[in-house]
Design an enzyme around this catalytic site. Sequence first.
Site, short mmCIF file in Angstrom:
data_model
loop_
_atom_site.label_atom_id
_atom_site.label_comp_id
_atom_site.label_asym_id
_atom_site.label_seq_id
_atom_site.Cartn_x
_atom_site.Cartn_y
_atom_site.Cartn_z
N GLY A 1 0.77 -1.31 -0.14
CA GLY A 1 0.02 0.09 0.22
C GLY A 1 0.86 1.28 -0.06
N HIS B 1 8.16 -3.15 -7.66
CA HIS B 1 7.29 -2.92 -9.14
C HIS B 1 8.39 -2.39 -10.10
CE1 HIS B 1 3.73 -3.41 -6.59
NE2 HIS B 1 4.15 -2.67 -5.82
N SER C 1 5.60 -5.46 -1.83
CA SER C 1 5.59 -3.93 -2.00
C SER C 1 5.79 -3.29 -0.88
CB SER C 1 4.24 -3.65 -2.44
OG SER C 1 4.09 -2.21 -3.05
N ALA C 2 5.15 -2.31 -0.26
CA ALA C 2 5.54 -1.60 1.03
C ALA C 2 6.17 -2.44 1.88
CB ALA C 2 4.42 -0.67 1.50
N GLU D 1 7.89 -7.06 -11.02
CA GLU D 1 6.65 -7.56 -10.73
C GLU D 1 6.76 -9.12 -11.08
OE1 GLU D 1 3.11 -5.48 -11.96
OE2 GLU D 1 3.55 -4.16 -10.22
#
Length: 233
Positions: A88, A157, A120-121, A192
């Site tokens: 997020g 990403h 991700s985060a 990704e």
Amino acid sequence: MRLLLISNSTNAGEAYLEYPKHEIGKFLEGVDEAMFVPYAAVTFSFDEYLAKVQARFAEIGVGVRSVHRESNPAGALRRARAIVVGGGNTFRLVKTMQEQGLMQVIRERVPEGVPYVGWSAGSNVACPTICTTNDMPIVEPASFNAAGLVPFQINPHYLDAHPDGHAGETREQRILEYIAANPDMYAVGLREGCMLRFEDGVLTLVGGRPMRIFRHGERPYEVNPGDDLSFLL
């Protein structure tokens, strides 16, 4: 220390956490419950985020609780059998984790052997800082310092594309700025569909695409699954 650091939660056209769920299942084998940190969510609730993760983890036989439902989030994380940090907005995630003392718990517990899964985060949080996130700083954390579970920076990403008509900087140029300002650090572009697994002192690239390596004074280059990544450690 055991880490599974995933670039993204969802590949185009797939269900949420579909592509990494089997790797997560293998990584968490023998773990019946994980504690989830949902604080990167911004435009949807923590309860909604928890429900999405619970549904996917149920398929691999792992129950999920969330720190946002605990009266003492740091205490709950300290007792966790596994720690999962979702993606997020990285700035929102880190600010809340700092305020609740969760970053320090992760620094203590993961080196003791508690498995850590992030996407991700959640992968940014495993780095020394969050300075290679792609996210907008919508809130201001106390600092950019993260858990420092790995000694290098991850750009999740990672994209090679330079869209037609776009005259601004590419992702590569932004990372080159970072290493120019931080010449002693490696940064990796994690594309990704890929993830980094650290177990038994060995760092492994998992996925079907190469990872891009950035180091000040060197031309960026690619490493492939199966290559020796010990230089990053």
